[in-house]
Design a protein around this motif. Sequence first.
Motif, PDB file in Angstrom:
ATOM      1  N   GLY A 116     128.260 -56.447 -14.921  1.00 24.94           N
ATOM      2  CA  GLY A 116     128.882 -55.596 -16.338  1.00 24.94           C
ATOM      3  C   GLY A 116     129.691 -54.289 -15.727  1.00 24.94           C
ATOM      4  O   GLY A 116     130.983 -53.842 -16.289  1.00 24.94           O
ATOM      5  N   MET A 130     112.837 -53.754  -6.042  1.00 31.86           N
ATOM      6  CA  MET A 130     112.091 -54.701  -6.631  1.00 31.86           C
ATOM      7  C   MET A 130     112.842 -56.004  -7.261  1.00 31.86           C
ATOM      8  O   MET A 130     112.064 -56.812  -7.424  1.00 31.86           O
ATOM      9  CB  MET A 130     111.739 -53.978  -7.998  1.00 31.86           C
ATOM     10  CG  MET A 130     110.979 -52.524  -7.574  1.00 31.86           C
ATOM     11  SD  MET A 130     109.886 -52.667  -6.366  1.00 31.86           S
ATOM     12  CE  MET A 130     108.450 -53.324  -7.197  1.00 31.86           C
ATOM     13  N   GLY A 131     114.024 -55.971  -7.091  1.00 29.03           N
ATOM     14  CA  GLY A 131     114.694 -57.295  -7.472  1.00 29.03           C
ATOM     15  C   GLY A 131     115.870 -57.621  -6.343  1.00 29.03           C
ATOM     16  O   GLY A 131     115.285 -57.654  -5.091  1.00 29.03           O
ATOM     17  N   GLY A 132     116.821 -57.974  -6.625  1.00 26.36           N
ATOM     18  CA  GLY A 132     118.009 -58.236  -5.622  1.00 26.36           C
ATOM     19  C   GLY A 132     118.020 -57.401  -4.535  1.00 26.36           C
ATOM     20  O   GLY A 132     118.012 -56.354  -4.865  1.00 26.36           O
ATOM     21  N   GLU A 166     123.914 -50.078 -22.348  1.00 28.71           N
ATOM     22  CA  GLU A 166     122.803 -50.467 -21.409  1.00 28.71           C
ATOM     23  C   GLU A 166     121.425 -50.178 -22.095  1.00 28.71           C
ATOM     24  O   GLU A 166     121.080 -49.090 -22.251  1.00 28.71           O
ATOM     25  CB  GLU A 166     122.893 -49.680 -19.998  1.00 28.71           C
ATOM     26  CG  GLU A 166     121.589 -49.967 -19.189  1.00 28.71           C
ATOM     27  CD  GLU A 166     121.075 -51.667 -18.799  1.00 28.71           C
ATOM     28  OE1 GLU A 166     122.112 -52.095 -18.367  1.00 28.71           O
ATOM     29  OE2 GLU A 166     120.226 -51.702 -19.069  1.00 28.71           O
ATOM     30  N   PHE A 176     107.327 -63.753  -1.876  1.00 26.55           N
ATOM     31  CA  PHE A 176     107.745 -64.398  -2.930  1.00 26.55           C
ATOM     32  C   PHE A 176     106.568 -65.569  -3.437  1.00 26.55           C
ATOM     33  O   PHE A 176     106.719 -66.263  -2.429  1.00 26.55           O
ATOM     34  CB  PHE A 176     109.338 -64.903  -3.021  1.00 26.55           C
ATOM     35  CG  PHE A 176     110.081 -64.140  -3.126  1.00 26.55           C
ATOM     36  CD1 PHE A 176     110.768 -63.791  -4.261  1.00 26.55           C
ATOM     37  CD2 PHE A 176     110.751 -63.301  -1.719  1.00 26.55           C
ATOM     38  CE1 PHE A 176     111.989 -62.522  -4.116  1.00 26.55           C
ATOM     39  CE2 PHE A 176     111.671 -62.495  -1.901  1.00 26.55           C
ATOM     40  CZ  PHE A 176     112.320 -62.039  -2.955  1.00 26.55           C
ATOM     41  N   PRO A 188     121.137 -60.907 -19.405  1.00 29.91           N
ATOM     42  CA  PRO A 188     120.692 -62.475 -18.696  1.00 29.91           C
ATOM     43  C   PRO A 188     120.494 -63.473 -19.778  1.00 29.91           C
ATOM     44  O   PRO A 188     120.109 -63.215 -20.934  1.00 29.91           O
ATOM     45  CB  PRO A 188     119.683 -61.865 -18.178  1.00 29.91           C
ATOM     46  CG  PRO A 188     119.645 -60.415 -18.005  1.00 29.91           C
ATOM     47  CD  PRO A 188     120.403 -59.892 -19.238  1.00 29.91           C
ATOM     48  N   VAL A 227     119.577 -61.351 -28.976  1.00 36.18           N
ATOM     49  CA  VAL A 227     120.773 -60.652 -29.408  1.00 36.18           C
ATOM     50  C   VAL A 227     121.218 -61.694 -30.697  1.00 36.18           C
ATOM     51  O   VAL A 227     121.098 -62.956 -30.488  1.00 36.18           O
ATOM     52  CB  VAL A 227     121.836 -60.669 -28.551  1.00 36.18           C
ATOM     53  CG1 VAL A 227     123.119 -60.236 -29.047  1.00 36.18           C
ATOM     54  CG2 VAL A 227     121.419 -59.686 -27.474  1.00 36.18           C
ATOM     55  N   TRP A 235     123.063 -65.014  -7.847  1.00 32.39           N
ATOM     56  CA  TRP A 235     123.044 -63.982  -6.775  1.00 32.39           C
ATOM     57  C   TRP A 235     124.040 -62.861  -7.089  1.00 32.39           C
ATOM     58  O   TRP A 235     124.771 -62.802  -8.189  1.00 32.39           O
ATOM     59  CB  TRP A 235     123.855 -64.677  -5.478  1.00 32.39           C
ATOM     60  CG  TRP A 235     123.038 -65.613  -4.906  1.00 32.39           C
ATOM     61  CD1 TRP A 235     123.100 -67.161  -5.161  1.00 32.39           C
ATOM     62  CD2 TRP A 235     122.137 -65.749  -4.084  1.00 32.39           C
ATOM     63  NE1 TRP A 235     122.223 -67.849  -4.434  1.00 32.39           N
ATOM     64  CE2 TRP A 235     121.642 -66.925  -3.606  1.00 32.39           C
ATOM     65  CE3 TRP A 235     121.360 -64.746  -3.250  1.00 32.39           C
ATOM     66  CZ2 TRP A 235     120.579 -67.126  -2.853  1.00 32.39           C
ATOM     67  CZ3 TRP A 235     120.242 -64.827  -2.615  1.00 32.39           C
ATOM     68  CH2 TRP A 235     120.063 -66.212  -2.295  1.00 32.39           C
ATOM     69  N   MET A 236     123.705 -61.686  -6.382  1.00 32.95           N
ATOM     70  CA  MET A 236     124.719 -60.410  -6.540  1.00 32.95           C
ATOM     71  C   MET A 236     126.232 -61.043  -6.594  1.00 32.95           C
ATOM     72  O   MET A 236     126.872 -60.444  -7.158  1.00 32.95           O
ATOM     73  CB  MET A 236     124.452 -59.489  -5.818  1.00 32.95           C
ATOM     74  CG  MET A 236     123.006 -58.672  -6.050  1.00 32.95           C
ATOM     75  SD  MET A 236     122.628 -57.525  -4.763  1.00 32.95           S
ATOM     76  CE  MET A 236     121.487 -58.274  -3.850  1.00 32.95           C
ATOM     77  N   GLY A 263     121.795 -51.086 -13.046  1.00 29.47           N
ATOM     78  CA  GLY A 263     121.482 -52.105 -11.753  1.00 29.47           C
ATOM     79  C   GLY A 263     120.648 -53.382 -12.427  1.00 29.47           C
ATOM     80  O   GLY A 263     120.806 -54.255 -11.595  1.00 29.47           O
ATOM     81  N   GLY A 264     120.228 -53.256 -13.484  1.00 27.48           N
ATOM     82  CA  GLY A 264     119.828 -54.514 -14.059  1.00 27.48           C
ATOM     83  C   GLY A 264     118.601 -55.328 -13.078  1.00 27.48           C
ATOM     84  O   GLY A 264     117.552 -54.542 -12.816  1.00 27.48           O
ATOM     85  N   ARG A 265     118.915 -56.219 -12.712  1.00 25.25           N
ATOM     86  CA  ARG A 265     117.767 -57.013 -11.873  1.00 25.25           C
ATOM     87  C   ARG A 265     117.807 -56.697 -10.439  1.00 25.25           C
ATOM     88  O   ARG A 265     117.318 -57.141  -9.652  1.00 25.25           O
ATOM     89  CB  ARG A 265     118.043 -58.588 -12.065  1.00 25.25           C
ATOM     90  CG  ARG A 265     117.381 -59.033 -13.375  1.00 25.25           C
ATOM     91  CD  ARG A 265     117.894 -60.468 -13.765  1.00 25.25           C
ATOM     92  NE  ARG A 265     119.084 -60.499 -14.154  1.00 25.25           N
ATOM     93  CZ  ARG A 265     119.676 -61.819 -14.371  1.00 25.25           C
ATOM     94  NH1 ARG A 265     119.213 -62.773 -14.080  1.00 25.25           N
ATOM     95  NH2 ARG A 265     120.854 -61.849 -15.053  1.00 25.25           N
ATOM     96  N   THR A 292     126.708 -59.334 -20.645  1.00 21.13           N
ATOM     97  CA  THR A 292     126.460 -59.571 -19.364  1.00 21.13           C
ATOM     98  C   THR A 292     124.718 -59.729 -19.665  1.00 21.13           C
ATOM     99  O   THR A 292     124.068 -59.652 -18.543  1.00 21.13           O
ATOM    100  CB  THR A 292     126.625 -58.827 -18.402  1.00 21.13           C
ATOM    101  OG1 THR A 292     125.951 -57.410 -18.523  1.00 21.13           O
ATOM    102  CG2 THR A 292     128.039 -58.540 -18.173  1.00 21.13           C
ATOM    103  N   ALA A 329     119.807 -50.751 -26.590  1.00 14.28           N
ATOM    104  CA  ALA A 329     119.602 -52.021 -26.661  1.00 14.28           C
ATOM    105  C   ALA A 329     120.428 -52.596 -27.891  1.00 14.28           C
ATOM    106  O   ALA A 329     120.107 -52.481 -28.878  1.00 14.28           O
ATOM    107  CB  ALA A 329     118.180 -52.297 -26.681  1.00 14.28           C
TER     108      ALA A 329
END
Length: 429
Positions: A17, A58-60, A35, A327, A256, A263, A410-411, A41-43, A254, A226
Amino acid sequence: MSEERWDVVVIGAGFSGLTAARDLSEQGRRVLVLEGRDRPGGRTWYRNFADTDHLVEMGGTWISNVWMTALMEEVNRYGVELVDQEGMDSFSWATGGEVRKHAPIPPEEFAAAEPALIALHQAFLRTPDGELREGDDYSDLDVPVSEWPPFVALPTATKEFVFAWAAMYAGCGPENVSVMHFSMMLSGFGNNVSALHYGLSQRYSHGTKELINALANNLDVRYNEAVSRIEDTADGVVITTETGTFVAKRVICTVPINSLHRVTFSPELPEAARGMAKKGTTSQSIKSWALCRNVPKGFLGIGWKTGFEWSAEVYRLEDETSLVCSFGVEDNLVNATDIESVQNALRRFEPGIEVIKIDSHDWRADRFADGTSMIVEPGWIVNNDCHAFAAPHGSVYFAGADHSVQWTGWMEGAVRSGKAVSAQVHESL
Ligand SMILES: Cc1cc2nc3c(=O)[nH]c(=O)nc-3n(C[C@H](O)[C@H](O)[C@H](O)COP(=O)(O)OP(=O)(O)OC[C@H]3O[C@@H](n4cnc5c(N)ncnc54)[C@H](O)[C@@H]3O)c2cc1C
């Protein structure tokens, strides 16, 4: 209730986004980003580990400065510093009922592993640079990793080695991820099977946050917004959040794929998109951080049915403790919120490890993610699910790592998709 009007409203301030919003605003469009969270940053989420001063992702996290070209353009543009991921070379390979420290598979299985390697290389040629070849029939490859004949034929320890990597990368068992996931991913990494271990060789020195903040700089991003409804009307697209409504000529969504059910779309999404949104992605990785003592320098553990399929020392701290990232995919084998369970899982690789503190974020219970990353599930390509969100739905466009056919999940996929979709939107205005 306020009602504001924009050229483009982008929903979501993750990599996709923000890249899309940045490009459109540079092209002179009036852009707003909505947002749902209180942060961008999202994921990806670079934050303090437990109650310490150490910052972790914590994510990517990991990227490649060679193969992830769209992301590298952004990294270079903003002068974001990367650091090589060093270490991860003190191995514990836990498959076939034993823990090996040297060769990843038992030497007596080497010869039997070779046909699978050759078959994988043949697959790479059909997905050059991780892209689909027009008109190619992928039905023999778009099958579960657990059922692909070259893998089925493998001896036990080697098969478990393959399954461990598959589960680690896919965040699910080998029965739920397609061979196409690995063919596309590893051909994207220059046709290299060893990229499973060496491909993601960089991370951001100051966290994903630095690039995220650079992308968000100068954009109008509204947090805690939201989106619950997107209605395409003759007078523009009306976006409803908990605080108000916004009207735009175009929307880039965007959200997920696993959260899309939250939505409401009017008119309803086409059947193929509804089906994909309902199915979502089965990727449900458990990512865990643990502050530990007695970790061999450069520790890396790979295992099958070990709780964590992958564990590695990411930071060696000055007092010789370590921050270990892991993981896993099976809740019944590991509980990332239970220190004893995490320690037990790590001890399956290294019996001397002592866990001091743990931390994790449950992306599955996070209402703005409802899961982890998009993966190529069996049939995603041949059933054309990969293109379910490719066409705009009226004035609503879809972007994100979840919809990117190259670097899916992926990013890099997020940035590529953000750039491609923003170009389409710009063109359409
Ligand atoms: C545990 C984990 C480890 C990973 N490891 C790696 C890695 O090492 N390397 C790598 O390249 N990738 C990795 N990934 C994947 C990568 O982080 C994501 O694919 C990528 O960040 C997704 O970007 P995106 O912009 O498409 O989506 P997102 O980052 O999810 O952005 C979407 C945004 O939309 C917002 N949103 C959702 N619903 C609404 C709503 N209703 N209204 C308003 N806003 C909403 C979300 O809050 C979010 O900010 C990992 C992911 C996870 C979870």
